[in-house]
Design an enzyme around this catalytic site. Structure first.
Site, PDB file in Angstrom:
ATOM      1  CB  SER A 128     -55.873 -64.320 -40.025  1.00  0.00           C
ATOM      2  OG  SER A 128     -56.137 -63.308 -40.976  1.00  0.00           O
ATOM      3  CE  LYS A 182     -59.246 -66.009 -39.904  1.00  0.00           C
ATOM      4  NZ  LYS A 182     -59.530 -67.048 -40.836  1.00  0.00           N
ATOM      5  CG  HIS A 185     -59.300 -61.540 -37.999  1.00  0.00           C
ATOM      6  ND1 HIS A 185     -59.552 -61.945 -39.297  1.00  0.00           N
ATOM      7  CD2 HIS A 185     -58.140 -60.857 -38.054  1.00  0.00           C
ATOM      8  CE1 HIS A 185     -58.588 -61.509 -40.085  1.00  0.00           C
ATOM      9  NE2 HIS A 185     -57.713 -60.852 -39.359  1.00  0.00           N
ATOM     10  CG  ASN A 186     -62.448 -64.078 -41.011  1.00  0.00           C
ATOM     11  OD1 ASN A 186     -61.353 -63.887 -40.512  1.00  0.00           O
ATOM     12  ND2 ASN A 186     -62.665 -65.029 -41.890  1.00  0.00           N
ATOM     13  CD  GLU A 189     -60.912 -60.296 -43.778  1.00  0.00           C
ATOM     14  OE1 GLU A 189     -60.160 -60.864 -42.968  1.00  0.00           O
ATOM     15  OE2 GLU A 189     -61.334 -60.866 -44.798  1.00  0.00           O
TER      16      GLU A 189
HETATM   17  P1  NDP Z   1     -59.571 -76.223 -49.098  1.00  0.00           P
HETATM   18  O1  NDP Z   1     -60.486 -75.592 -48.131  1.00  0.00           O
HETATM   19  O2  NDP Z   1     -59.822 -76.036 -50.540  1.00  0.00           O
HETATM   20  O3  NDP Z   1     -59.543 -77.803 -48.781  1.00  0.00           O
HETATM   21  C1  NDP Z   1     -58.833 -78.689 -49.584  1.00  0.00           C
HETATM   22  C2  NDP Z   1     -58.146 -79.725 -48.715  1.00  0.00           C
HETATM   23  O4  NDP Z   1     -59.104 -80.454 -47.941  1.00  0.00           O
HETATM   24  C3  NDP Z   1     -57.410 -80.746 -49.558  1.00  0.00           C
HETATM   25  O5  NDP Z   1     -56.222 -81.103 -48.878  1.00  0.00           O
HETATM   26  C4  NDP Z   1     -58.391 -81.889 -49.592  1.00  0.00           C
HETATM   27  O6  NDP Z   1     -57.797 -83.143 -49.851  1.00  0.00           O
HETATM   28  C5  NDP Z   1     -58.921 -81.850 -48.204  1.00  0.00           C
HETATM   29  N1  NDP Z   1     -60.185 -82.547 -48.053  1.00  0.00           N
HETATM   30  C6  NDP Z   1     -61.394 -82.163 -48.499  1.00  0.00           C
HETATM   31  N2  NDP Z   1     -62.323 -83.076 -48.155  1.00  0.00           N
HETATM   32  C7  NDP Z   1     -61.698 -84.041 -47.465  1.00  0.00           C
HETATM   33  C8  NDP Z   1     -62.115 -85.245 -46.834  1.00  0.00           C
HETATM   34  N3  NDP Z   1     -63.406 -85.605 -46.830  1.00  0.00           N
HETATM   35  N4  NDP Z   1     -61.194 -85.992 -46.219  1.00  0.00           N
HETATM   36  C9  NDP Z   1     -59.896 -85.622 -46.211  1.00  0.00           C
HETATM   37  N5  NDP Z   1     -59.444 -84.502 -46.785  1.00  0.00           N
HETATM   38  C10 NDP Z   1     -60.331 -83.725 -47.395  1.00  0.00           C
HETATM   39  O7  NDP Z   1     -58.035 -75.848 -48.792  1.00  0.00           O
HETATM   40  P2  NDP Z   1     -57.374 -74.475 -48.317  1.00  0.00           P
HETATM   41  O8  NDP Z   1     -55.921 -74.782 -48.218  1.00  0.00           O
HETATM   42  O9  NDP Z   1     -57.809 -73.325 -49.127  1.00  0.00           O
HETATM   43  O10 NDP Z   1     -57.953 -74.238 -46.849  1.00  0.00           O
HETATM   44  C11 NDP Z   1     -57.756 -75.170 -45.806  1.00  0.00           C
HETATM   45  C12 NDP Z   1     -58.465 -74.667 -44.576  1.00  0.00           C
HETATM   46  O11 NDP Z   1     -57.909 -73.414 -44.190  1.00  0.00           O
HETATM   47  C13 NDP Z   1     -59.962 -74.431 -44.767  1.00  0.00           C
HETATM   48  O12 NDP Z   1     -60.635 -74.775 -43.594  1.00  0.00           O
HETATM   49  C14 NDP Z   1     -60.041 -72.925 -44.980  1.00  0.00           C
HETATM   50  O13 NDP Z   1     -61.283 -72.385 -44.613  1.00  0.00           O
HETATM   51  C15 NDP Z   1     -58.920 -72.441 -44.064  1.00  0.00           C
HETATM   52  N6  NDP Z   1     -58.345 -71.156 -44.386  1.00  0.00           N
HETATM   53  C16 NDP Z   1     -58.120 -70.795 -45.672  1.00  0.00           C
HETATM   54  C17 NDP Z   1     -57.572 -69.562 -45.965  1.00  0.00           C
HETATM   55  C18 NDP Z   1     -57.302 -69.194 -47.372  1.00  0.00           C
HETATM   56  O14 NDP Z   1     -56.903 -68.039 -47.596  1.00  0.00           O
HETATM   57  N7  NDP Z   1     -57.501 -70.079 -48.326  1.00  0.00           N
HETATM   58  C19 NDP Z   1     -57.200 -68.615 -44.907  1.00  0.00           C
HETATM   59  C20 NDP Z   1     -57.384 -69.131 -43.590  1.00  0.00           C
HETATM   60  C21 NDP Z   1     -57.954 -70.327 -43.364  1.00  0.00           C
HETATM   61  P3  NDP Z   1     -57.682 -83.676 -51.382  1.00  0.00           P
HETATM   62  O15 NDP Z   1     -56.468 -83.032 -51.925  1.00  0.00           O
HETATM   63  O16 NDP Z   1     -57.524 -85.144 -51.224  1.00  0.00           O
HETATM   64  O17 NDP Z   1     -58.926 -83.283 -52.096  1.00  0.00           O
END
Ligand code: NDP
Length: 476
Positions: A128, A182, A185-186, A189
């Protein structure tokens, strides 16, 4: 092979986690499905530490020291499964796969089982704090085996937020426990945000105060018991002026709240376990109501208020009432969330230390707050506390604000201001403390129409009355 930890998935979260590891002196293997993100990480942040970039998953895995520790930070759901499927054949017994995305905990339970069968550790981990937290120190909630935590834990603790020198990371429990915590937690939130929004609305409608004035009130509140990240950003947001119109920013934002699903999961699980998390549920439904556009249009056009006009005599007293009501409602929402953790811990065999969860939420995460220290202390006094609300500190804090809470909720009802979270929290408080509930009548009704039986207050056993016959009572 020289990297101590690897990160695959280099969107905002993974990229910042990788930088955080590197800044703490770890050699970090980095990989992303499309190589451009890996290249941009190296181009922009490569000088921050020791990164080992790889274009293929095989090279990435080969660059890691054994037992390998791979953090998967991709889109939750099918993407996580796809990455795990690609990763697993390349790994060897004892390696650790960390899913740091926002997985739904039943998926984590399933994945842990599948990987355990292959001799791999799967650590579903809640993270988080958003992108800022990922870079500068998030709150980290790792599940999985205790064995995996022995080698992985110290690294995660290193990069986590610290409060009074204590890491905001600890072992949570087996398989899905980390992602479950987690999720709650959400959910909390959601409740906290809704309560703050209701407090804002009460001050707005009760005092006719401007966003700027209310922002100042929140800033003041942030110096006391309510001190928290969410109150702090609320004060900031309320005082922000829209550059285009010169109006208060909050007044130009469309009033339809969206959600990504963790609140919904929390409520669904609360229903599954039969835990009354009414604060989280009302908060989730309040977002749904705000987005119910056709219903709101019909309601706005047809439904009269027939409400009194606010007549706040003493401005300062009213502000203090709302503050006390907010604090009391917040205690209820957290108490319910910790109840849900206890129920899940028992149901799924996780043995979660609730005091430790409050401790790792004190920093890094969205619900970080001074108040969490009080929760940790309550569970230190009694690790099996059946009701957080009934801990001596919280009982004192809530009873101190009880009259104010009742005034605020009743005034809101009289004046037609919706306060679902404030009101339901008070209803929960009165329900959970009641000597006797009307549930007795419900049991009688159930026995009447469905022969569902009931128990009596005066003797043991289960009974049924012949409602359609001579109304004799029999042991069921
Ligand atoms: P995203 O959820 O937008 O995911 C994008 C990433 O996933 C890219 O690296 C993308 O690769 C990869 N991806 C998507 N599909 C595939 C696939 N089929 N095979 C391989 N790679 C894939 O990114 P975030 O950084 O925002 O979040 C990452 C995780 O963290 C998520 O699960 C999210 O819920 C969690 N999270 C996010 C928070 C936030 O504030 N954003 C906070 C806490 C947790 P490519 O570049 O090749 O498309």
């Amino acid at each position: 092979a020289r990297a101590q930890i690897g990160v695959t998935g280099l969107a905002v979260m993974g990229r910042n986690l990788a930088r955080n590891f590197a800044r703490h002196g770890y050699t970090v293997a980095v990989h992303n499905r499309s190589y451009a993100k890996t290249e941009s990480l190296i181009a922009e942040a490569g000088s921050e530490g020791d990164f080992v970039p790889s274009e293929s998953m095989a090279d990435f895995v080969a660059s890691l020291e054994r037992p390998r520790k791979v953090v998967v930070m991709v889109k939750a759901g099918a993407a996580t499964d796809a990455v795990i499927d690609e990763l697993v054949p390349l790994l060897e017994e004892g390696d650790i796969v960390v899913d740091a995305g926002n997985a739904h905990f039943p998926d984590t339970i399933r994945r842990e089982k599948a990987l355990a069968a292959k001799g791999l550790h799967f650590v579903g981990t809640g993270v988080s704090g958003g992108e800022e937290g990922a870079l500068n120190g998030p709150s980290i909630m790792p599940g999985g085996t205790r064995e995996s935590y022995q080698s992985l834990g110290p690294i995660l603790e290193d990069i986590s937020a610290k409060v009074d020198g204590v890491p905001c990371c600890t072992y949570v429990g087996p398989d899905g426990a980390g992602h479950f915590v987690k999720m709650v937690h959400n959910g909390i939130e959601y409740a906290d945000m809704q309560l703050i929004a209701e407090a804002y609305d009460l001050l707005k409608q009760g005092l006719g105060a401007s966003a700027q004035e209310i922002g100042e009130i929140f800033a003041q509140w942030n110096t006391g018991d309510l001190e928290s990240f969410l109150i702090e950003i609320t004060a900031d947001v309320l005082q922000h002026v829209d550059a285009e119109t010169g109006k208060a920013f909050v007044d130009v934002v469309l009033d339809q709240a969206e959600q990504k699903g963790t609140g919904r999961w929390t409520v669904q699980n609360g229903l599954d376990l039969g835990v009354p998390i009414t604060g989280i549920a009302e908060a989730t439904f309040a977002r749904a109501l705000s987005g119910s556009v056709p219903q709101r249009e019909a309601g706005r056009a047809a439904l009269p208020a027939d409400a009194a006009a606010w007549d706040v005599q003493d401005r300062d007293a009213f502000v203090e009432d709302v503050r006390l009501a907010l604090y009391a409602s917040k205690v209820v929402a957290y108490s319910q969330g910790f109840d849900q953790i206890a129920a899940a811990s028992a149901e799924y065999g996780w043995d979660i230390d609730r005091g430790a969860m409050a401790r790792i939420w004190r920093g890094g995460c969205i619900i970080r707050a001074r108040f969490l220290n009080r929760i940790t202390e309550a569970y230190e006094r009694d690790a099996h506390l059946p009701l957080l609300l009934a801990d001596e500190y919280f009982t004192g804090a809530v009873s101190n604000g009880l009259a104010a809470w009742r005034r605020v909720v009743s005034q809101a009802a009289l004046n037609g201001v919706p306060t679902p979270a404030f009101s339901s929290s008070l209803a929960y408080y009165d329900g959970v403390r009641a000597e006797r509930l009307p549930a007795a009548l419900i049991q009688a009704q159930r026995d009447f129409f469905g022969a569902h039986t009931y128990r009596r207050v005066d003797k043991p056993g289960v009974f049924h009355t012949e409602w359609s016959g001579d109304r004799t009572e029999s042991d069921a």
